[in-house]
Scaffold this motif. Structure first.
Motif, PDB file in Angstrom:
ATOM      1  N   VAL A   1       0.842  -1.193   0.000  1.00  0.00           N
ATOM      2  CA  VAL A   1       0.000   0.000   0.000  1.00  0.00           C
ATOM      3  C   VAL A   1       0.879   1.246   0.000  1.00  0.00           C
ATOM      4  N   VAL A   2       0.618   2.156  -0.915  1.00  0.00           N
ATOM      5  CA  VAL A   2       1.303   3.448  -0.927  1.00  0.00           C
ATOM      6  C   VAL A   2       0.311   4.492  -0.451  1.00  0.00           C
ATOM      7  N   VAL A   3       0.718   5.312   0.499  1.00  0.00           N
ATOM      8  CA  VAL A   3      -0.237   6.249   1.090  1.00  0.00           C
ATOM      9  C   VAL A   3       0.315   7.676   1.061  1.00  0.00           C
ATOM     10  N   SER A   4      -0.598   8.618   0.831  1.00  0.00           N
ATOM     11  CA  SER A   4      -0.247  10.040   0.859  1.00  0.00           C
ATOM     12  C   SER A   4      -0.420  10.584   2.273  1.00  0.00           C
ATOM     13  N   ALA A   5      -0.069  11.827   2.462  1.00  0.00           N
ATOM     14  CA  ALA A   5      -0.293  12.489   3.751  1.00  0.00           C
ATOM     15  C   ALA A   5      -1.788  12.713   3.957  1.00  0.00           C
ATOM     16  N   MET A   6      -2.206  12.762   5.215  1.00  0.00           N
ATOM     17  CA  MET A   6      -3.608  12.955   5.544  1.00  0.00           C
ATOM     18  C   MET A   6      -4.097  14.327   5.089  1.00  0.00           C
ATOM     19  N   GLY A   7      -5.241  14.327   4.429  1.00  0.00           N
ATOM     20  CA  GLY A   7      -5.957  15.556   4.088  1.00  0.00           C
ATOM     21  C   GLY A   7      -5.091  16.774   3.845  1.00  0.00           C
ATOM     22  N   ASP A   8      -5.180  17.743   4.747  1.00  0.00           N
ATOM     23  CA  ASP A   8      -4.510  19.037   4.558  1.00  0.00           C
ATOM     24  C   ASP A   8      -3.125  19.108   5.193  1.00  0.00           C
ATOM     25  N   THR A   9      -2.612  17.978   5.669  1.00  0.00           N
ATOM     26  CA  THR A   9      -1.334  17.995   6.387  1.00  0.00           C
ATOM     27  C   THR A   9      -0.253  18.732   5.616  1.00  0.00           C
ATOM     28  N   THR A  10      -0.126  18.408   4.341  1.00  0.00           N
ATOM     29  CA  THR A  10       0.951  18.998   3.548  1.00  0.00           C
ATOM     30  C   THR A  10       0.811  20.515   3.483  1.00  0.00           C
ATOM     31  N   ASP A  11      -0.423  20.986   3.269  1.00  0.00           N
ATOM     32  CA  ASP A  11      -0.631  22.437   3.212  1.00  0.00           C
ATOM     33  C   ASP A  11      -0.276  23.096   4.536  1.00  0.00           C
TER      34      ASP A  11
END
Lengths: 423, 423
Positions: B38-48
């Motif tokens: 599984v490849v996963v991105s950062a949660m919701g607005d975390t990156t912003d």
């Protein structure tokens, strides 16, 4: 040119303003001609927020993944700090615990450092960089998994790096001015200590002083790394912790270093234990097998009529339930009448290497408590410490009475802001 | 037993509930007898939020530290996801990009993957674990620094891992049901595409479709990894992107795959350029030296009377200021009368490999626009795509008109929720 390791706790880098303020202080140390290595904790409440998230997805977060999660906190603060330093026109590079060569065992959530191989840090310093290192984290020697060092881990990271890099000093920046003769929230006249020996600091830490944790002081003593605890909010000199007084602090050691207190413990009394060999061992083997750390242990003289005795010990309140369960489960194996649990206790400790050669200290301590009307429930002593357990409600009054009795009160009435050190 | 790579975007793991929902879906795939990565991105607005913090401490966050900062986002989501899976009684281990063997070049903030050495992932799978990998990040081959892959990086991570592990399929989970014949927010009757070739998907991505990014599709095509784009909120089949139709999707390829549009570009017209060799080269060398990517380029026939011509090109609006500055600075070197800047434009593209052998497509496209009263400002074509630039205001009407004219309208009136894919 000296090498300085500085450590900043979560409260010092709680927000962007804090990070910029810390960056300026770091750049000053660099401008003063030092090579600078900075160990940083996670920003303010970050760790608590991550723990909260973990509990939302899993009631029992697993060790390896929990560590992976928590280490995100330092990754954020260290990168921001490096950016803020670059913005002041100086070169900085951030390193994870793994990149900095902090090698640990595989005990997740409370790993121990087993080696430090700071090759990348050396290179960064040699190239003129300020090195920023994530506190509280390392990488396991066998599995190469990310680990965390548990409470006070960032202080330990700083001292371990200072030892590996042969630093002149390890500066621990926090939100208080240093180590005090008592908790200034309780004793208004508490004084900042200019210098304290490793031994006295170890006893203070073990007795409830929260400025430095036991483990970090132990590490510093082993490698003889002077620690300078000071405020990141002021430019004042703080408290030096070292084997010998440094520079103009070459004064004769005080008899008493300070008064510590701790209200985080509970007391368990095992009632009606047969007074025969092996009983205490059975009790504390049960407790040890449940992986519970205990503090004081006291056994009263047995009543001749019954041949039974009581054994009391103190332990963190958070472990109380687990300890009671473990003992009850092994009741027949140990053989006791009943268990008494009491979490309304407090511990007051007087610490000072000078008391070894001053026989009046113990008596003076008990007299001060008696004069303050404080009843003593348990007593435990070491060569440089006396501790008593009292009712929790009596603790503030007891601490103040002892502080005054041993001439520790400051002449100044200035209020001191005092808080925790983060991790 | 097959090996499946699944990728979940930030909107799918926006909160604890989302993480638990995704965990269930992953466990299902495992229960169906697959090895699951599984490849996963950062949660919701975390990156912003992290970007916002960076801007507070430094107006120009530096590449290396910025990457260190941003990668904290995936560290959080992957650890939480692994915990949530363990909580369902299955074994899971999370891996950073570095631990997963995602090796990149050293171009911070937009690194390219140069190798994938997934030894630890293989081991984790062989031991029966579900492997969770941080998307969007890798480690540089030379300096061992943490890098990020830029926009769409998590999709690229997933495809690269699928290729390295020889996976059967790379499933890209997002918040829409798949790739549509047009943006359903603009065209209510847009249909989900069951299967689309790599080539058509590349053209759609280049023309403004945001479901999959160009780079990820390009990677999948090079290693012939089938992509299945689907919703993490429903159990529906989504869109298969592959070289040949898969299974029961062995239908003749449609003439037209879809209509894409893009209103993120601006148009610059260089007016009064001498119509002689080397002029276009001078203009686009100036633009290239400023590291600006351009899209369409159109040169009109010069007016015989003046010997001067106009050259127009489109580029991201965000690069507009930089391009104008670069051209003005080199005005004497290039030799032109004036510059016109227009950011009120839109681009409509019709994509389909079938148009190569269907000469009526171009004519039909222009007729549809004409019937809708839409004026065409620029035209650019490839073998499997026609694009026009119009006024931005005309774009919705133009897209609908073309969609209907080429028989793409769905019979169903059901509304479709449509959004971005995170990174």
């Amino acid at each position: 040119m000296g090498l300085v390791v500085q450590k900043y706790g979560g409260s010092s880098v709680a927000d962007a303003e804090g990070i910029k303020r810390v960056a300026k202080r770091i750049v000053e140390a660099k401008k003063n001609g030092n090579q600078v290595v900075v160990v940083v904790s996670a920003m303010g409440d970050t760790t608590d927020e991550l723990i909260d998230l973990a509990e939302q997805v899993s009631p029992m977060p697993a060790g390896r993944e929990f560590d992976m999660l928590l280490t995100a906190g330092e990754r954020i603060s260290m990168a921001l700090l490096a950016m803020a330093i670059k913005n002041l026109g100086h070169e900085a590079q951030s390193f994870t615990g793994s990149q900095a060569g902090v090698i640990t065992d595989s005990v997740h959530n409370k790993a121990r450092i087993i080696d430090v191989t700071p090759g990348r840090i050396r290179t960064a310093l040699d190239e003129g960089n300020i090195a920023i290192v994530a506190g509280f984290q390392g990488v396991s020697a066998d599995k190469k998994d990310i680990t965390t060092l548990g409470r006070g881990g960032s202080d330990t990271t700083a001292v371990a790096l200072a030892a590996a890099l042969d630093a002149e000093v390890c500066e621990i920046y926090t939100d208080v001015d240093g180590v005090f003769t008592a908790d200034p929230r309780v004793v208004k006249k508490a004084k900042k200590i200019d210098w304290i020996s490793f031994e006295d600091m170890l006893e203070l830490a073990a007795s409830g002083s929260k400025v430095l944790l036991h483990r970090c002081v132990e590490y510093a003593r082993r490698y003889n790394i002077p620690i300078h605890v000071r405020s990141s909010f002021s430019g004042l000199q703080g408290t030096w912790v070292s084997s010998e007084p440094i520079g103009d602090k070459k004064v004769e050691q005080a008899i008493i270093s300070g008064v510590a207190h701790d209200t985080s413990e509970a007391k368990i009394t095992v009632v009606g234990v047969p007074d025969k060999p092996g009983e205490a061992a059975a009790i504390f083997r049960t407790i040890a097998d449940a992986e519970i750390n205990i503090d004081m242990v006291v056994q009263n003289v047995s009543a001749a009529s019954t041949g039974l005795t009581d054994i009391s010990f103190t332990l963190p309140k958070t472990e109380g339930r687990k300890a009671i369960d473990a003992l009850e489960k092994n009741r027949s194996g140990i053989g006791f009448d009943s268990l008494r649990y009491d979490d309304q206790i407090g511990k007051i400790s007087l610490v000072g290497a000078g008391m070894k050669t001053n026989p009046g200290v113990t008596a003076g301590f008990f007299e001060a408590l008696s004069d303050a009307g404080v009843n003593i429930e348990l007593i435990s002593t070491s060569e440089i410490r006396i501790s008593v357990v009292t009712r929790a409600d009596d603790v503030p009054e007891a601490v103040r009475a002892v502080h005054t009795a041993f001439g520790l009160d400051s002449d100044s009435d200035e209020a001191v802001v005092y808080g925790g050190t983060g991790r």
